[in-house]
Scaffold this motif. Structure first.
Motif, mmCIF file in Angstrom:
data_model
loop_
_atom_site.group_PDB
_atom_site.id
_atom_site.type_symbol
_atom_site.label_atom_id
_atom_site.label_comp_id
_atom_site.label_asym_id
_atom_site.label_seq_id
_atom_site.Cartn_x
_atom_site.Cartn_y
_atom_site.Cartn_z
ATOM 1 N N VAL A 101 0.856 -1.192 0.000
ATOM 2 C CA VAL A 101 0.000 0.000 0.000
ATOM 3 C C VAL A 101 0.889 1.239 0.000
ATOM 4 C CG1 VAL A 101 -1.630 1.349 1.391
ATOM 5 C CG2 VAL A 101 -1.957 -1.123 1.114
ATOM 6 N N ARG A 102 0.621 2.161 -0.900
ATOM 7 C CA ARG A 102 1.444 3.366 -1.029
ATOM 8 C C ARG A 102 0.735 4.621 -0.539
ATOM 9 N NH1 ARG A 102 2.556 0.120 -5.513
ATOM 10 N NH2 ARG A 102 4.770 -0.351 -5.808
ATOM 11 N N ASP A 103 -0.593 4.597 -0.511
ATOM 12 C CA ASP A 103 -1.349 5.786 -0.117
ATOM 13 C C ASP A 103 -1.576 5.828 1.391
ATOM 14 O OD1 ASP A 103 -1.773 6.597 -2.835
ATOM 15 O OD2 ASP A 103 -3.284 5.018 -2.980
ATOM 16 N N THR A 104 -1.835 7.012 1.899
ATOM 17 C CA THR A 104 -2.268 7.142 3.285
ATOM 18 C C THR A 104 -3.636 6.501 3.427
ATOM 19 O OG1 THR A 104 -1.036 9.183 3.607
ATOM 20 C CG2 THR A 104 -2.860 8.771 5.117
ATOM 21 N N MET A 105 -3.806 5.672 4.438
ATOM 22 C CA MET A 105 -5.041 4.907 4.618
ATOM 23 C C MET A 105 -5.913 5.552 5.690
ATOM 24 S SD MET A 105 -4.604 2.588 2.373
ATOM 25 C CE MET A 105 -5.945 1.464 2.757
ATOM 26 N N LYS A 106 -7.207 5.687 5.377
ATOM 27 C CA LYS A 106 -8.183 6.250 6.301
ATOM 28 C C LYS A 106 -9.273 5.221 6.578
ATOM 29 C CE LYS A 106 -6.361 10.464 6.019
ATOM 30 N NZ LYS A 106 -5.656 11.115 7.151
ATOM 31 N N ARG A 107 -9.798 5.236 7.798
ATOM 32 C CA ARG A 107 -10.974 4.429 8.130
ATOM 33 C C ARG A 107 -12.124 5.369 8.444
ATOM 34 N NH1 ARG A 107 -8.977 0.947 11.560
ATOM 35 N NH2 ARG A 107 -9.039 -0.843 10.146
ATOM 36 N N GLY A 108 -13.313 5.038 7.937
ATOM 37 C CA GLY A 108 -14.467 5.872 8.214
ATOM 38 C C GLY A 108 -15.592 5.566 7.256
ATOM 39 N N GLN A 109 -16.728 6.246 7.432
ATOM 40 C CA GLN A 109 -17.854 6.153 6.514
ATOM 41 C C GLN A 109 -17.960 7.492 5.781
ATOM 42 O OE1 GLN A 109 -19.552 3.365 5.874
ATOM 43 N NE2 GLN A 109 -18.415 2.167 7.394
ATOM 44 N N GLN A 110 -18.837 8.383 6.245
ATOM 45 C CA GLN A 110 -18.889 9.722 5.643
ATOM 46 C C GLN A 110 -17.749 10.596 6.142
ATOM 47 O OE1 GLN A 110 -23.087 10.677 6.634
ATOM 48 N NE2 GLN A 110 -23.321 11.032 4.438
ATOM 49 N N PHE A 111 -17.261 10.304 7.347
ATOM 50 C CA PHE A 111 -16.193 11.094 7.944
ATOM 51 C C PHE A 111 -15.075 10.172 8.409
ATOM 52 C CE2 PHE A 111 -20.203 13.312 8.616
ATOM 53 C CZ PHE A 111 -19.926 14.564 8.070
ATOM 54 N N ILE A 112 -13.871 10.717 8.472
ATOM 55 C CA ILE A 112 -12.708 9.945 8.905
ATOM 56 C C ILE A 112 -12.793 9.673 10.401
ATOM 57 C CG2 ILE A 112 -10.197 9.979 9.177
ATOM 58 C CD1 ILE A 112 -10.117 11.830 6.701
ATOM 59 N N THR A 113 -12.606 8.413 10.759
ATOM 60 C CA THR A 113 -12.532 8.069 12.183
ATOM 61 C C THR A 113 -11.098 7.862 12.644
ATOM 62 O OG1 THR A 113 -12.848 5.716 11.651
ATOM 63 C CG2 THR A 113 -14.810 6.999 12.183
ATOM 64 N N GLU A 114 -10.220 7.473 11.715
ATOM 65 C CA GLU A 114 -8.801 7.353 12.076
ATOM 66 C C GLU A 114 -7.957 7.210 10.824
ATOM 67 O OE1 GLU A 114 -7.283 3.706 13.837
ATOM 68 O OE2 GLU A 114 -9.189 2.712 13.386
ATOM 69 N N THR A 115 -6.696 7.534 10.976
ATOM 70 C CA THR A 115 -5.695 7.279 9.942
ATOM 71 C C THR A 115 -4.982 5.986 10.297
ATOM 72 O OG1 THR A 115 -5.387 9.628 9.485
ATOM 73 C CG2 THR A 115 -3.623 8.142 8.805
ATOM 74 N N VAL A 116 -4.897 5.080 9.337
ATOM 75 C CA VAL A 116 -4.322 3.763 9.570
ATOM 76 C C VAL A 116 -2.923 3.721 8.965
ATOM 77 C CG1 VAL A 116 -4.610 1.281 9.213
ATOM 78 C CG2 VAL A 116 -6.624 2.759 9.473
ATOM 79 N N SER A 117 -1.954 3.274 9.729
ATOM 80 C CA SER A 117 -0.597 3.171 9.206
ATOM 81 C C SER A 117 -0.555 2.212 8.022
ATOM 82 C CB SER A 117 0.350 2.674 10.301
ATOM 83 O OG SER A 117 1.631 2.406 9.754
ATOM 84 N N ARG A 118 0.117 2.631 6.953
ATOM 85 C CA ARG A 118 0.237 1.758 5.786
ATOM 86 C C ARG A 118 1.404 0.783 5.910
ATOM 87 N NH1 ARG A 118 1.648 6.970 2.680
ATOM 88 N NH2 ARG A 118 3.901 7.138 2.917
ATOM 89 N N ASP A 119 2.184 0.889 6.969
ATOM 90 C CA ASP A 119 3.292 -0.042 7.182
ATOM 91 C C ASP A 119 2.753 -1.468 7.239
ATOM 92 O OD1 ASP A 119 4.975 2.099 7.264
ATOM 93 O OD2 ASP A 119 5.161 2.140 9.453
ATOM 94 N N SER A 120 3.349 -2.338 6.478
ATOM 95 C CA SER A 120 2.996 -3.763 6.449
ATOM 96 C C SER A 120 1.619 -4.035 5.866
ATOM 97 C CB SER A 120 3.095 -4.383 7.855
ATOM 98 O OG SER A 120 4.401 -4.242 8.374
ATOM 99 N N LEU A 121 1.003 -3.053 5.192
ATOM 100 C CA LEU A 121 -0.268 -3.281 4.512
ATOM 101 C C LEU A 121 -0.022 -3.559 3.032
ATOM 102 C CD1 LEU A 121 -2.764 -0.617 5.942
ATOM 103 C CD2 LEU A 121 -2.629 -3.046 6.479
ATOM 104 N N TRP A 122 -0.766 -4.515 2.499
ATOM 105 C CA TRP A 122 -0.611 -4.928 1.110
ATOM 106 C C TRP A 122 -1.971 -5.028 0.425
ATOM 107 C CZ3 TRP A 122 4.210 -6.811 -0.987
ATOM 108 C CH2 TRP A 122 5.264 -6.842 -0.066
ATOM 109 N N HIS A 123 -1.998 -4.753 -0.869
ATOM 110 C CA HIS A 123 -3.151 -5.069 -1.699
ATOM 111 C C HIS A 123 -2.982 -6.509 -2.188
ATOM 112 C CE1 HIS A 123 -4.618 -0.936 -1.958
ATOM 113 N NE2 HIS A 123 -3.379 -0.536 -2.216
ATOM 114 N N ALA A 124 -3.928 -7.370 -1.860
ATOM 115 C CA ALA A 124 -3.871 -8.757 -2.329
ATOM 116 C C ALA A 124 -4.255 -8.815 -3.799
ATOM 117 C CB ALA A 124 -4.793 -9.631 -1.502
ATOM 118 N N LEU A 125 -3.446 -9.518 -4.592
ATOM 119 C CA LEU A 125 -3.695 -9.710 -6.010
ATOM 120 C C LEU A 125 -3.947 -11.193 -6.276
ATOM 121 C CD1 LEU A 125 -0.669 -7.589 -7.347
ATOM 122 C CD2 LEU A 125 -2.964 -6.754 -6.797
#
Length: 230
Positions: free
Chosen positions: A139-163
């Motif tokens: 994962v290269r982008d900054t990751m956010k969790r939320g619905q209409q609004f951001i609830t937290e920023t999630v570290s992208r360290d060790s996150l991968w897009h499964a192919l």
């Protein structure tokens, strides 16, 4: 690993879905990309791998489009689709003789751009372990969790897009999927079932142009990437 020690491999491509997000008049795997259907591209890239001896193509029983693709029937076994992707993959796994095909490669029908070198890497490195491996991209982008609004920023360290493809021992994958479904686990890809079963699945970095065609704009992007590959 030299090709003479690679076992015969079966491949599964689940292609029974309709792809509603594409907003098309036919299932997305039958939309055309540079003169061929998406499904043709995906199947041909898997069949180009020498160690893939048999391809199990999972289709809806009322599929009216496959016959016109011209794909080689002698290398393909048609399988009836299930209610969800995981059930389609399991339907194919139930037909595969694991003594003849001890390893299985599972690939999305809507990923027509996977590169041969990535599949070769997946098979070579996957066979060096016991529990299999998947292609993935960091994962290269900054990751956010939320619905209409951001609830937290999630570290992208060790996150991968499964192919896909994803590559596993046939028996282990079959048992993992059966067990996960019986336990009510949501199986979003083959690796998630293997994870649930306690197997260590290796991550192998693949090319980022191995996109999954999901929405209309993806088809234009895929056409661009395909031109760059040749």
């Amino acid at each position: 690993m030299s090709s003479d020690v690679i076992p015969a491999i079966a491949a599964i491509i689940p292609a029974a879905g309709v792809g509603q997000r594409m907003q098309a008049d036919k299932p997305k795997q039958y939309l055309r990309l540079q003169g061929k259907t998406i499904l043709q591209h995906s199947v041909e890239r898997i069949l180009a791998i020498d160690s893939v001896s048999r391809l199990y193509l999972v289709l809806s029983d009322d599929d009216a489009y496959f016959a016109s693709t011209g794909l080689p029937a002698e290398q393909i076994e048609r399988v009836s689709g299930g209610s969800e992707r995981v059930h389609s993959v399991l339907n194919a796994l139930q037909l595969i003789d694991s003594e003849r095909y001890p390893w299985v490669l599972v690939h999305d029908a809507a990923r027509p751009l996977v590169r041969k070198q990535d599949i070769d890497l997946l098979i070579s490195e996957g066979l060096s372990g016991q529990h299999g491996a998947i292609l993935a991209c960091p994962v290269r982008d900054t990751m956010k969790r939320g619905q209409q609004f951001i609830t937290e920023t999630v570290s992208r360290d060790s996150l991968w897009h499964a192919l896909t493809p994803q590559f596993f021992p046939t028996d282990l994958l079959r048992e993992a999927i059966i067990g996960a479904l019986a336990a009510g686990v949501q199986v979003t890809d083959e690796a998630s079932a293997m994870e649930w079963a306690g197997h260590q699945v290796r991550l192998l970095e693949g090319h980022s142009d191995n996109i999954k065609i999901t929405r209309p704009a993806d088809l234009q992007l895929a056409a661009f990437y395909l031109e760059q590959q040749y």
